[in-house]
Scaffold this motif. Structure first.
Motif, PDB file in Angstrom:
ATOM      1  N   SER A  48       0.808  -1.219   0.000  1.00 32.09           N
ATOM      2  CA  SER A  48       0.000   0.000   0.000  1.00 32.09           C
ATOM      3  C   SER A  48       0.842   1.271   0.000  1.00 32.09           C
ATOM      4  N   THR A 212     -12.117  10.011  -0.670  1.00 36.98           N
ATOM      5  CA  THR A 212     -11.410   8.897  -0.049  1.00 36.98           C
ATOM      6  C   THR A 212      -9.996   8.834  -0.593  1.00 36.98           C
ATOM      7  N   HIS A 214      -8.394   6.066  -0.642  1.00 39.50           N
ATOM      8  CA  HIS A 214      -8.182   4.652  -0.975  1.00 39.50           C
ATOM      9  C   HIS A 214      -8.703   4.353  -2.387  1.00 39.50           C
ATOM     10  N   SER A 250     -17.260   0.723  -6.525  1.00 36.79           N
ATOM     11  CA  SER A 250     -16.037   0.159  -5.959  1.00 36.79           C
ATOM     12  C   SER A 250     -15.235   1.209  -5.203  1.00 36.79           C
ATOM     13  N   GLU A 253     -16.898   2.010  -1.851  1.00 43.06           N
ATOM     14  CA  GLU A 253     -16.714   1.002  -0.816  1.00 43.06           C
ATOM     15  C   GLU A 253     -15.248   0.550  -0.694  1.00 43.06           C
ATOM     16  N   SER A 254     -14.338   1.431  -1.106  1.00 41.95           N
ATOM     17  CA  SER A 254     -12.911   1.140  -0.906  1.00 41.95           C
ATOM     18  C   SER A 254     -12.605   1.056   0.583  1.00 41.95           C
ATOM     19  N   TYR A 255     -11.478   0.451   0.900  1.00 35.75           N
ATOM     20  CA  TYR A 255     -11.192   0.226   2.317  1.00 35.75           C
ATOM     21  C   TYR A 255      -9.708   0.451   2.618  1.00 35.75           C
ATOM     22  N   PRO A 256      -9.385   0.820   3.856  1.00 31.57           N
ATOM     23  CA  PRO A 256      -7.986   0.959   4.251  1.00 31.57           C
ATOM     24  C   PRO A 256      -7.348  -0.418   4.406  1.00 31.57           C
ATOM     25  N   LEU A 257      -6.109  -0.512   3.971  1.00 34.57           N
ATOM     26  CA  LEU A 257      -5.363  -1.762   4.110  1.00 34.57           C
ATOM     27  C   LEU A 257      -3.889  -1.417   4.115  1.00 34.57           C
ATOM     28  N   GLY A 262      -5.252   2.288   0.332  1.00 32.33           N
ATOM     29  CA  GLY A 262      -6.002   1.048   0.233  1.00 32.33           C
ATOM     30  C   GLY A 262      -6.644   0.884  -1.133  1.00 32.33           C
ATOM     31  N   SER A 265     -12.918  -1.516  -3.986  1.00 32.29           N
ATOM     32  CA  SER A 265     -13.484  -2.821  -3.615  1.00 32.29           C
ATOM     33  C   SER A 265     -14.610  -3.245  -4.542  1.00 32.29           C
ATOM     34  N   TRP A 268     -18.897  -5.158  -3.209  1.00 32.09           N
ATOM     35  CA  TRP A 268     -20.296  -4.746  -3.227  1.00 32.09           C
ATOM     36  C   TRP A 268     -21.124  -5.610  -4.172  1.00 32.09           C
TER      37      TRP A 268
END
Length: 273
Positions: A48, A212, A214, A250, A253-257, A262, A265, A268
């Motif tokens: 990341s 965001t 991410h 997508s 609904e991205s996410y931290p990683l 991140g 995603s 969904w």
């Protein structure tokens, strides 16, 4: 016996962090209901926080991967991502012709000209950029550059809707059937507006801009969703509109990683259809 799904091939680099490259393409293909196949062009060392290095796959091995799957399983649509070198681009272009994949061939081709990082840094030398212009673009059904890639490929700075249209015209001169000039980097625009053109039609696809950080793999995911839609026999405008819907959700609904950026995603689609 279960019905055989449609097939899509990604010709791209591997992302060890799983957010971009062939990993993003494969999970997008899966979420869109098509069987994904790969021809790996490079193995990257990344997470990341960024890319620490990569090793290119020999051009003849890249070509052999394409031939192996095309000759046995068939390719309903294909996309390219990171191609790394002019030698790989030239070999891929020749092999696409042999496999009847490309602009006027049996299987449509999406070219995501991965020429700049998400920070705008060039990822390809000039000889590779020239190979994209002269060898890959004329074979493309649709090309999907971001604004930094537009600048590297054409020398044009896109700052508003008018210059976005001029960029599309300049890219069409390299020979693709359609051009999608993505507007995600036009941060002064409250909406994210992508322009799709074949030189006659100029179609604006507008979507919400999400706040965001991410967004890793966003370009790959967008191009892969378009490719999957083409594999499912949608026409280019409808396939791009479906890809736009897919990437917008997508990103939402991205996410931290990890400690950096991140990924977007596709989950969904699996959760809520």
């Amino acid at each position: 016996m279960n019905a055989t799904p449609r097939t899509a091939l990604t010709i791209a680099g591997s992302d060890s962090g799983g957010g971009a490259g062939i990993q993003a393409d494969l999970r997008t293909f899966f979420a869109c209901g098509v069987h994904g196949m790969t021809a790996v062009t490079a193995v990257t060392v990344q997470n990341s926080l960024g890319v620490e290095g990569f090793t290119e796959i020999p051009a003849d091995v890249v070509a052999a991967q394409i031939k192996a799957v095309a000759g046995d399983m068939g390719v309903d649509a294909a996309k390219t991502g990171m191609l790394a070198t002019a030698d790989i681009i030239l070999e891929v272009s020749k092999t696409l012709d042999e496999a009847d994949i490309g602009r006027d061939a049996h299987s449509p081709l999406v070219v995501d000209p991965v020429a700049a990082s998400m920070h705008g840094d060039p990822l390809l030398r000039e000889e590779a950029l020239e190979a994209i212009r002269t060898e890959l673009f004329p074979r493309a059904t649709v090309v999907t550059p971001n604004l930094d890639e537009v600048r590297l490929l054409t020398g044009l700075e896109v700052t508003d809707r008018d210059s976005q249209r001029r960029a599309a015209d300049a890219l069409l001169e390299f020979g693709p059937r359609w051009v999608l000039v993505k507007g995600g980097h036009l941060y002064d625009d409250p909406e994210c507006v992508d322009l799709l053109s074949d030189g006659v039609q100029y179609l604006e696809l507008s979507g919400r801009r999400y706040e965001t950080p991410h967004t890793h793999g966003g370009g790959d995911t967008f191009a892969a969703a378009i490719t999957a839609s083409l594999a499912l026999a949608l026409g280019v405008p409808d396939a791009v509109a479906e890809g736009k819907r897919f990437i917008e959700r997508s990103v939402a609904e991205s996410y931290p990683l990890g400690g950096g950026v991140g990924p977007v995603s596709p989950f969904w689609r699996l959760d809520r259809g």
